[in-house]
Design a protein around this motif. Structure first.
Motif, PDB file in Angstrom:
ATOM      1  N   UNK A 106      -5.417 -24.679 -91.375  1.00  0.00           N
ATOM      2  CA  UNK A 106      -5.898 -24.464 -90.018  1.00  0.00           C
ATOM      3  C   UNK A 106      -5.882 -25.797 -89.287  1.00  0.00           C
ATOM      4  N   UNK A 107      -5.813 -25.752 -87.954  1.00  0.00           N
ATOM      5  CA  UNK A 107      -5.713 -26.982 -87.172  1.00  0.00           C
ATOM      6  C   UNK A 107      -6.669 -26.945 -85.997  1.00  0.00           C
ATOM      7  N   UNK A 167      -7.206 -28.687 -93.586  1.00  0.00           N
ATOM      8  CA  UNK A 167      -7.583 -28.690 -92.176  1.00  0.00           C
ATOM      9  C   UNK A 167      -6.941 -29.888 -91.496  1.00  0.00           C
ATOM     10  N   UNK A 168      -6.385 -29.661 -90.313  1.00  0.00           N
ATOM     11  CA  UNK A 168      -5.717 -30.708 -89.537  1.00  0.00           C
ATOM     12  C   UNK A 168      -6.482 -30.966 -88.253  1.00  0.00           C
ATOM     13  N   UNK A 169      -6.674 -32.218 -87.907  1.00  0.00           N
ATOM     14  CA  UNK A 169      -7.212 -32.601 -86.602  1.00  0.00           C
ATOM     15  C   UNK A 169      -6.089 -33.293 -85.839  1.00  0.00           C
ATOM     16  N   UNK A 189      -5.188 -35.158 -91.913  1.00  0.00           N
ATOM     17  CA  UNK A 189      -5.148 -34.013 -92.818  1.00  0.00           C
ATOM     18  C   UNK A 189      -6.269 -34.165 -93.837  1.00  0.00           C
ATOM     19  N   UNK A 190      -7.108 -33.140 -93.928  1.00  0.00           N
ATOM     20  CA  UNK A 190      -8.207 -33.137 -94.902  1.00  0.00           C
ATOM     21  C   UNK A 190      -8.013 -31.986 -95.874  1.00  0.00           C
ATOM     22  N   UNK A 201      -8.159 -37.077 -98.046  1.00  0.00           N
ATOM     23  CA  UNK A 201      -7.953 -37.188 -96.598  1.00  0.00           C
ATOM     24  C   UNK A 201      -6.931 -38.279 -96.307  1.00  0.00           C
ATOM     25  N   UNK A 202      -6.101 -38.024 -95.322  1.00  0.00           N
ATOM     26  CA  UNK A 202      -5.087 -38.997 -94.932  1.00  0.00           C
ATOM     27  C   UNK A 202      -4.757 -38.801 -93.456  1.00  0.00           C
ATOM     28  N   UNK A 203      -4.381 -39.886 -92.801  1.00  0.00           N
ATOM     29  CA  UNK A 203      -4.010 -39.839 -91.378  1.00  0.00           C
ATOM     30  C   UNK A 203      -2.591 -40.352 -91.187  1.00  0.00           C
TER      31      UNK A 203
END
Length: 256
Positions: A106-107, A167-169, A189-190, A201-203
């Motif tokens: 989900x985002x 989950x994406x922010x 991305x979590x 978690x990574x960005x």
């Protein structure tokens, strides 16, 4: 009986009844159709042309046909919108996993854009000339790309059995063109386990520029911005899903 010339002439807007004493060329009759053509033109351009028309005269260099040509040109350059979808394509060869462990993606959209707005071609005054919207919200296009990446790497498991979810922010994902073209992405991305704890978690921050000196403004192609957007999205999916630390996190939860 034929109509008189007064009744058969096209409807016009009379701006001035007297020529200015300078003898400059007069814009006396401007067809309303020409004025209506301004409806799709940026407000700055529209005000400029209306100001010229309301003076009732110009220099000889700005005779009626010149202003009509300007109106037509601006109308052709009015903002147009394209709607398209993004389609992730996995690279080859792929590094698959021994067992799937992710049940879904989900985002959240944290961008400062309309939900479906992806790209804009700008004019010289910052006015939008062409825009690109996605068929579904941009955040869902990003989530779908990650889902396709997971599926291609055999990481997806049935949601009822999967111990993990993503989950994406999405803080930024857009493209624009003034002179050069650039697409940008910025997201986190979590990876969550079933109780809801973050286990990884990574960005990612990335951009893709391009330059076509002879294709700017109304001559630029919005499809070029779509291609750049697809490039940065594909690259982000590949980098994040193929990251060794992400793979190590999955190994601890793989469904066997």
């Amino acid at each position: 009986m034929g109509d008189s010339g007064e009744h058969s002439a096209p409807k016009v807007r009379r701006l001035h009844k007297v020529l200015p004493p300078t003898g400059a060329a007069r814009i006396q009759d401007v067809p309303l159709k020409s004025l209506e053509a301004l409806n799709g033109v940026g407000s700055g351009w529209k005000r400029m042309v209306q100001m010229i028309l309301k003076t009732g005269w110009t220099s000889r260099r700005w005779a009626l046909h010149d202003v009509t040509l300007l109106v037509v040109t601006l109308a052709l350059g009015a903002c147009s919108n394209t709607v398209a979808s993004l389609h992730y394509v996995a690279p080859a060869p792929l590094w698959t996993v021994a067992a799937p462990s992710i049940g879904g993606v989900i985002a959240q959209d944290q961008r400062r854009e309309a939900p479906t707005r992806l790209a804009t071609i700008m004019g010289g005054y910052g006015n939008p000339l062409k825009t690109l919207d996605t068929a579904k919200p941009v955040k869902d296009e990003v989530a779908d790309a990650f889902l396709e990446g997971l599926r291609a790497r055999e990481m997806l498991a049935p949601a009822s059995q999967a111990p993990l979810r993503i989950e994406l922010r999405v803080r930024k994902f857009d493209a624009d063109m003034i002179i050069g073209r650039t697409a940008r992405i910025d997201l986190t991305m979590s990876l969550f386990d079933q109780p809801g704890a973050v286990v990884y978690q990574n960005s990612a921050v990335d951009s893709e520029p391009d330059m076509k000196f002879l294709e700017t403004g109304i001559f630029a192609n919005i499809a070029d911005l779509q291609a750049l957007s697809q490039t940065v999205l594909n690259r982000t999916v590949n980098r994040m899903l193929d990251d060794p630390q992400f793979r190590a996190a999955l190994d601890r939860y793989s469904v066997r």
